[in-house]
Design a protein around this motif. Sequence first.
Motif, PDB file in Angstrom:
ATOM      1  N   GLN A   1       0.829  -1.204   0.000  1.00  0.00           N
ATOM      2  CA  GLN A   1       0.000   0.000   0.000  1.00  0.00           C
ATOM      3  C   GLN A   1       0.866   1.258   0.000  1.00  0.00           C
ATOM      4  O   GLN A   1       0.573   2.229  -0.699  1.00  0.00           O
ATOM      5  CB  GLN A   1      -0.901   0.027   1.242  1.00  0.00           C
ATOM      6  CG  GLN A   1      -2.045  -0.954   1.190  1.00  0.00           C
ATOM      7  CD  GLN A   1      -3.006  -0.727   2.351  1.00  0.00           C
ATOM      8  OE1 GLN A   1      -3.465   0.382   2.595  1.00  0.00           O
ATOM      9  NE2 GLN A   1      -3.289  -1.785   3.084  1.00  0.00           N
TER      10      GLN A   1
ATOM     11  N   THR B   1       2.166   1.825  -3.424  1.00  0.00           N
ATOM     12  CA  THR B   1       1.100   2.338  -4.297  1.00  0.00           C
ATOM     13  C   THR B   1       0.938   3.840  -4.094  1.00  0.00           C
ATOM     14  O   THR B   1       0.887   4.618  -5.056  1.00  0.00           O
ATOM     15  CB  THR B   1      -0.231   1.624  -3.997  1.00  0.00           C
ATOM     16  OG1 THR B   1      -0.056   0.221  -4.197  1.00  0.00           O
ATOM     17  CG2 THR B   1      -1.350   2.114  -4.905  1.00  0.00           C
ATOM     18  N   THR B   2       0.878   4.269  -2.840  1.00  0.00           N
ATOM     19  CA  THR B   2       0.667   5.694  -2.562  1.00  0.00           C
ATOM     20  C   THR B   2       1.907   6.509  -2.928  1.00  0.00           C
ATOM     21  O   THR B   2       1.790   7.626  -3.464  1.00  0.00           O
ATOM     22  CB  THR B   2       0.266   5.895  -1.091  1.00  0.00           C
ATOM     23  OG1 THR B   2      -1.005   5.279  -0.899  1.00  0.00           O
ATOM     24  CG2 THR B   2       0.149   7.369  -0.733  1.00  0.00           C
TER      25      THR B   2
ATOM     26  N   HIS C   1      -0.011   6.012   4.682  1.00  0.00           N
ATOM     27  CA  HIS C   1      -0.604   6.793   3.590  1.00  0.00           C
ATOM     28  C   HIS C   1      -0.350   8.297   3.741  1.00  0.00           C
ATOM     29  O   HIS C   1      -0.542   9.046   2.783  1.00  0.00           O
ATOM     30  CB  HIS C   1      -2.099   6.506   3.465  1.00  0.00           C
ATOM     31  CG  HIS C   1      -2.368   5.133   2.917  1.00  0.00           C
ATOM     32  ND1 HIS C   1      -2.040   4.782   1.627  1.00  0.00           N
ATOM     33  CD2 HIS C   1      -2.896   4.027   3.490  1.00  0.00           C
ATOM     34  CE1 HIS C   1      -2.368   3.507   1.426  1.00  0.00           C
ATOM     35  NE2 HIS C   1      -2.876   3.028   2.540  1.00  0.00           N
TER      36      HIS C   1
ATOM     37  N   LYS D   1       2.877  11.624   1.352  1.00  0.00           N
ATOM     38  CA  LYS D   1       2.483  13.012   1.043  1.00  0.00           C
ATOM     39  C   LYS D   1       3.597  13.972   1.435  1.00  0.00           C
ATOM     40  O   LYS D   1       3.918  14.911   0.697  1.00  0.00           O
ATOM     41  CB  LYS D   1       1.188  13.379   1.794  1.00  0.00           C
ATOM     42  CG  LYS D   1      -0.003  12.504   1.442  1.00  0.00           C
ATOM     43  CD  LYS D   1      -1.336  13.086   1.890  1.00  0.00           C
ATOM     44  CE  LYS D   1      -1.517  13.053   3.389  1.00  0.00           C
ATOM     45  NZ  LYS D   1      -2.868  13.479   3.807  1.00  0.00           N
TER      46      LYS D   1
ATOM     47  N   TYR E   1      -3.959  11.074  -4.643  1.00  0.00           N
ATOM     48  CA  TYR E   1      -5.024  10.385  -5.389  1.00  0.00           C
ATOM     49  C   TYR E   1      -6.021  11.370  -6.010  1.00  0.00           C
ATOM     50  O   TYR E   1      -7.082  10.952  -6.458  1.00  0.00           O
ATOM     51  CB  TYR E   1      -5.764   9.405  -4.467  1.00  0.00           C
ATOM     52  CG  TYR E   1      -4.922   8.219  -4.059  1.00  0.00           C
ATOM     53  CD1 TYR E   1      -4.953   7.035  -4.789  1.00  0.00           C
ATOM     54  CD2 TYR E   1      -4.083   8.276  -2.958  1.00  0.00           C
ATOM     55  CE1 TYR E   1      -4.188   5.938  -4.425  1.00  0.00           C
ATOM     56  CE2 TYR E   1      -3.304   7.188  -2.584  1.00  0.00           C
ATOM     57  CZ  TYR E   1      -3.367   6.024  -3.319  1.00  0.00           C
ATOM     58  OH  TYR E   1      -2.604   4.940  -2.958  1.00  0.00           O
TER      59      TYR E   1
ATOM     60  N   LEU F   1      -5.281   8.379   1.249  1.00  0.00           N
ATOM     61  CA  LEU F   1      -5.569   7.304   0.283  1.00  0.00           C
ATOM     62  C   LEU F   1      -6.565   7.903  -0.736  1.00  0.00           C
ATOM     63  O   LEU F   1      -6.491   9.089  -1.041  1.00  0.00           O
ATOM     64  CB  LEU F   1      -6.102   6.080   1.044  1.00  0.00           C
ATOM     65  CG  LEU F   1      -6.238   4.726   0.314  1.00  0.00           C
ATOM     66  CD1 LEU F   1      -4.938   4.250  -0.310  1.00  0.00           C
ATOM     67  CD2 LEU F   1      -6.773   3.649   1.249  1.00  0.00           C
ATOM     68  N   ASN F   2      -7.486   7.107  -1.267  1.00  0.00           N
ATOM     69  CA  ASN F   2      -8.498   7.664  -2.177  1.00  0.00           C
ATOM     70  C   ASN F   2      -9.822   7.882  -1.450  1.00  0.00           C
ATOM     71  O   ASN F   2     -10.891   7.881  -2.061  1.00  0.00           O
ATOM     72  CB  ASN F   2      -8.691   6.762  -3.411  1.00  0.00           C
ATOM     73  CG  ASN F   2      -9.249   5.393  -3.039  1.00  0.00           C
ATOM     74  OD1 ASN F   2      -8.885   4.847  -2.011  1.00  0.00           O
ATOM     75  ND2 ASN F   2     -10.105   4.834  -3.870  1.00  0.00           N
TER      76      ASN F   2
END
Lengths: 282, 282
Positions: free
Chosen positions: A14, A17-18, A57, A61, A70, A187-188
């Motif tokens: 995860q 992915t982020t 997550h 940033k 996202y 996240l989204n």
Amino acid sequence: MKIYPECIPCFFKQALTTLRMATPDENLHFKGLTEILKQMPELLKLPTPTHVGRVIHNLPKKIANNPDPYKEAKIRNTEQALKLYPKLKERVNNSKDRLLAAIKVAVAGNIIDFACGFNFKEDLEHTLNLDFQVLDYKEFKRELEEVDEILYLADNAGETVFDHVLIEELNKFNKKVLYAVRGVPVLNDATEEDARRASIHEVAEIINSGTDAPGAVLEYCTPEFRKLFYESKLIISKGQGNLEALSEVKAPIYFLFKVKCPGVARELGMNLGDIVFKRNAK
Amino acid sequence: MKIYPECIPCFFKQALTTLRMATPDENLHFKGLTEILKQMPELLKLPTPTHVGRVIHNLPKKIANNPDPYKEAKIRNTEQALKLYPKLKERVNNSKDRLLAAIKVAVAGNIIDFACGFNFKEDLEHTLNLDFQVLDYKEFKRELEEVDEILYLADNAGETVFDHVLIEELNKFNKKVLYAVRGVPVLNDATEEDARRASIHEVAEIINSGTDAPGAVLEYCTPEFRKLFYESKLIISKGQGNLEALSEVKAPIYFLFKVKCPGVARELGMNLGDIVFKRNAK
């Protein structure tokens, strides 16, 4: 929900992915993963996977200096979902039980999930045609009769459009809906902006939970939200992130979600892909 | 091959797979993953994923006091493959080009892989019907003519039976085959015992590379094997583990493998699932 061993590889997946959504710079991907490697032994002492999700997550940033990795994906998913809205409404209009059909529509929207990965069209069609494996619908209708207001814990952007369909049905029972979104982009997950893009403000009052976790971890929400949460007579909680955060909390919660990871499947004795509408233990 | 960011979640996934094969004790799974978490920042400085694989697949053996976690799986996979042997031979017998058909059979056996996961029947049938995406066959036949001996680097147990089919064809060209296996049980890779279970000793000389890594990392092999390797005129290297370990080594190697992970796919500009028979750069 507790952290399972299988959560550990998934946390890194995860995070990557982020990181990739946040920046194309592969050096920063390594930097982010290395930072999470350092923190992970401490993170594993946290009470739920959502607590860890908050760190993995948010860290990308900062590292990529990108406050909303996202953003484009959330807009795209919402637009995809808005295009489907007429068909989703038709599904409800043609059903014998509008409320139940709308609950099915709302859970189908839960496929939109960058933590687990998804194929929009395929997974959606498949899920709309599934039967619930756990369905506390009778109990829900009974509890619904007794309340004027429902607290609805949102999950992902795009899923918001599917939630809109369910909220319209709840409104027909003269129930006010408070639609709780994340406090910042994580996240989204849906923020107020994402909820408005799905016109949620036309059918519900959008409220900010204040959390920066990908799930309603109460200790990271505002005191106002916590008060509202504990005073709520009926709560609908969407998705795995909210489930993982709240499964041990005593409250009148109906968890509405698709089982998308082995940890959640194991916790609940379900299979991957199952759809669930389950009342929290009293 | 270098370590890619996507290797990091995969290392933990592989470690957990091996921990679970080694013991049902979930506390030991957490203990193993926590130990690997601590070591990972240092491990990421190693030159190839196979170097890291050596640590993450050997540590569970110590933690669970189980010297061969995949023992039963290796026996089962070999037995499954032995049952298929007549059909694999038939495939070669019915082909226009026996050697090429046998190379295809050998690469199909490469689906047996607990590092990436597999479905024996489905993946095998699918792979047997694939076309090679890279096929240096002409060059291989030319080089084959010039040698008396081939060094064949084995990969997984069970795949050994598929290798047997290819070695039989190489023998028809009057080539002696040295079949190099791992020095100790690691992952589901073939040891001498596993190779004998597939009757490799009837068609080749089984030699022990001495390595305890899931791939022929030369620095962990015996000096005798390294000498043999560097003197070899023609080498067939099976699978991703050997590829990752040897892709930067100057030697007359033909890599024969199925692309099963995103890192290898990216390294080679291939797609997941592709099958490859590729000469190393000269």
